[in-house]
Write a protein that holds these residues in place. Sequence first.
Motif, short mmCIF file in Angstrom:
data_model
loop_
_atom_site.label_atom_id
_atom_site.label_comp_id
_atom_site.label_asym_id
_atom_site.label_seq_id
_atom_site.Cartn_x
_atom_site.Cartn_y
_atom_site.Cartn_z
N GLY A 1 46.17 -7.22 -35.97
CA GLY A 1 45.79 -8.22 -37.06
C GLY A 1 45.38 -7.74 -38.15
O GLY A 1 46.00 -7.77 -39.24
N GLU A 2 44.18 -6.96 -38.05
CA GLU A 2 43.63 -6.12 -39.38
C GLU A 2 44.46 -4.91 -39.88
O GLU A 2 44.22 -4.45 -40.87
CB GLU A 2 41.97 -5.95 -39.22
CG GLU A 2 41.43 -7.30 -39.27
CD GLU A 2 39.89 -7.00 -39.06
OE1 GLU A 2 39.38 -6.48 -40.21
OE2 GLU A 2 39.27 -7.18 -38.06
N ASP B 1 47.92 -4.85 -24.20
CA ASP B 1 48.15 -5.34 -25.55
C ASP B 1 47.70 -6.75 -26.00
O ASP B 1 47.76 -7.09 -27.15
CB ASP B 1 49.85 -5.35 -26.01
CG ASP B 1 50.33 -3.77 -26.16
OD1 ASP B 1 49.33 -2.91 -26.00
OD2 ASP B 1 51.32 -3.37 -26.14
N SER B 2 47.43 -7.69 -25.08
CA SER B 2 46.80 -8.88 -25.35
C SER B 2 45.36 -8.88 -25.43
O SER B 2 44.81 -9.97 -25.60
CB SER B 2 47.35 -9.86 -24.44
OG SER B 2 47.00 -9.71 -22.95
N ALA B 3 44.67 -7.93 -25.03
CA ALA B 3 43.08 -7.80 -25.20
C ALA B 3 42.72 -7.68 -26.72
O ALA B 3 43.41 -7.64 -27.54
CB ALA B 3 42.74 -6.61 -24.56
N ARG B 4 41.38 -7.89 -26.74
CA ARG B 4 40.73 -8.01 -28.21
C ARG B 4 41.21 -7.06 -29.10
O ARG B 4 41.65 -7.20 -30.29
CB ARG B 4 39.33 -8.47 -27.92
CG ARG B 4 38.96 -9.69 -27.22
CD ARG B 4 37.42 -9.83 -27.28
NE ARG B 4 37.18 -11.22 -26.62
CZ ARG B 4 36.02 -11.68 -26.78
NH1 ARG B 4 34.94 -11.14 -27.65
NH2 ARG B 4 35.76 -12.86 -26.48
N LEU B 5 40.93 -5.62 -28.82
CA LEU B 5 40.74 -4.54 -29.59
C LEU B 5 42.00 -4.49 -30.27
O LEU B 5 42.37 -4.25 -31.58
CB LEU B 5 40.27 -3.24 -29.30
CG LEU B 5 38.82 -3.19 -28.53
CD1 LEU B 5 38.43 -1.85 -28.39
CD2 LEU B 5 37.96 -3.62 -29.86
N GLU C 1 44.64 -6.65 -30.45
CA GLU C 1 44.96 -7.93 -31.08
C GLU C 1 44.27 -8.01 -32.48
O GLU C 1 45.08 -8.42 -33.35
CB GLU C 1 44.64 -9.25 -30.35
CG GLU C 1 45.76 -9.50 -29.20
CD GLU C 1 46.85 -10.13 -29.90
OE1 GLU C 1 46.69 -10.76 -30.66
OE2 GLU C 1 48.00 -9.88 -29.26
N HIS C 2 43.04 -7.68 -32.46
CA HIS C 2 42.08 -8.01 -33.78
C HIS C 2 42.33 -6.81 -34.66
O HIS C 2 42.63 -6.80 -35.88
CB HIS C 2 40.93 -8.00 -33.28
CG HIS C 2 40.57 -9.41 -32.54
ND1 HIS C 2 39.35 -9.52 -32.21
CD2 HIS C 2 41.27 -10.40 -32.26
CE1 HIS C 2 39.32 -10.48 -31.32
NE2 HIS C 2 40.58 -11.26 -31.45
N VAL D 1 32.40 -0.65 -38.88
CA VAL D 1 32.26 -1.78 -38.94
C VAL D 1 33.02 -2.90 -38.11
O VAL D 1 32.48 -3.80 -37.36
CB VAL D 1 32.23 -2.77 -40.41
CG1 VAL D 1 32.05 -4.08 -40.49
CG2 VAL D 1 31.21 -2.02 -41.41
N ALA D 2 34.32 -2.61 -37.91
CA ALA D 2 35.14 -3.25 -37.32
C ALA D 2 34.94 -3.26 -35.79
O ALA D 2 34.69 -4.29 -35.18
CB ALA D 2 36.71 -2.97 -37.71
N LEU D 3 34.51 -2.03 -35.30
CA LEU D 3 34.28 -1.60 -33.80
C LEU D 3 32.90 -2.60 -33.60
O LEU D 3 32.86 -3.07 -32.41
CB LEU D 3 34.15 -0.34 -33.48
CG LEU D 3 35.59 0.50 -33.54
CD1 LEU D 3 34.98 2.05 -33.43
CD2 LEU D 3 36.43 -0.05 -32.39
N ARG D 4 31.86 -2.52 -34.56
CA ARG D 4 30.54 -3.02 -34.12
C ARG D 4 30.91 -4.47 -34.07
O ARG D 4 30.23 -5.07 -33.21
CB ARG D 4 29.73 -2.73 -35.48
CG ARG D 4 28.35 -3.22 -35.22
CD ARG D 4 27.72 -2.63 -34.16
NE ARG D 4 26.34 -3.44 -33.60
CZ ARG D 4 25.71 -3.24 -32.56
NH1 ARG D 4 26.22 -2.31 -31.78
NH2 ARG D 4 24.56 -3.91 -32.15
#
Length: 412
Positions: A282-283, A271-275, A277-278, A319-322
Amino acid sequence: MIEYRQTRLANGLTVIANRDGASRMAAVNILYKVGARNEDPRRTGFAHLFEHLMFRGTREVPDFDTPVQMACGENNAFTNNDYTDFYITLPVANIETALWLESDRMTGLDLSAEACEVEKRVVIEEFRQRYLNQPYGDMNMLLRALAYERHPYRWATIGLAPDHIEAATLDEVRDFYRRFYHPSNAILSVSADIDPDEVFALAEKWFASIADSGCAATPIPPEPEQRAARRRVVERDVPATAITVAYHMGDRLSRDFHAGDMTSDLLAGGDSARLYEHLVKGEKLFSGVNAYITGDVDCGLFVFTGQLLPSTTEERAEVALRREAEELMRGAISDYEMEKVKNKFEANTLFGELNVMNKAMNLGYYAMLGDTALVNREVEIYRSLTADDVADFSRRTFRAENSSTIIYRAKR
């Protein structure tokens, strides 16, 4: 560090022994170098079918599970695209029960018409329940068919269609057994508080008399380099639209494997990894998101996947994954992130080495790869990776022309 000794019997059976003085349990693992990759494209699902058939019993032992339970043991198995693995754990004093059973079913499997028909029905029902009638059940099958054109990784372990198993003849089933279930196509690995020389002597006792069929696996056609992006859109009765994007990457013995594995952990290692979190916290674009590598022996896939929230458009999700991939391509990776992932891998490796079953299974797996000693070098390899290695991997892998995208659209 897993200490081991390795030998090969005259009939070709590879035997690996690890002495574990801390456990009163013995782990007996036998790996057969046969998976979905070895199947005829017109008769897929055979490797998985045989995982079931191997528990049907033999001419000598009609019920495999009963002797294991009487020896206070447990057993199970799994099949993937590259190999099939059978394992038994039981008290050290009862280890010969496991060796007797495994040697018996290497040659004496009950392949009567009745036994085959029963297991064929079981496998066909599993196909329908888990893959055809389950939400998102066929998504991985669709992805493989899109990403691969020539290599047998283009079908999942369960096979291409239930019809392949349904139409299988008894002669075809027996021929598959003869071609792949024999000593030179198997690896026996044992972890227990037993001297390796004694393990080798027991292997001779129970397996040396088994004649090898001499059958060699058919060469696997390499997958051509992908030169254009691929895309498929399907509609299914599922609760949310999902997007999956896969990229071809290096094989299991390449440095790309380790760089890819580290990259997937940077993106989705908790849960602290980028995907998460972001894109989740986040979004708030996805309800769940993941990144992983398939870990195949031959060149595999790096996969991004996520389920969209109702307010998220497919275009925005892609777009977000890219964007997350491009961040890695630019080398925007902190020392803290790298160290966290390395520590996690090392801790998991060390904890895994406390278990006799993990050790026996890993020794068989690395021997199947052709480099048993790699089992003790992988922590060092991961430790040697840098942020530049991850960025280089990302640039070479996350190219648009190397991508295969599945839009798994929820019906409106």
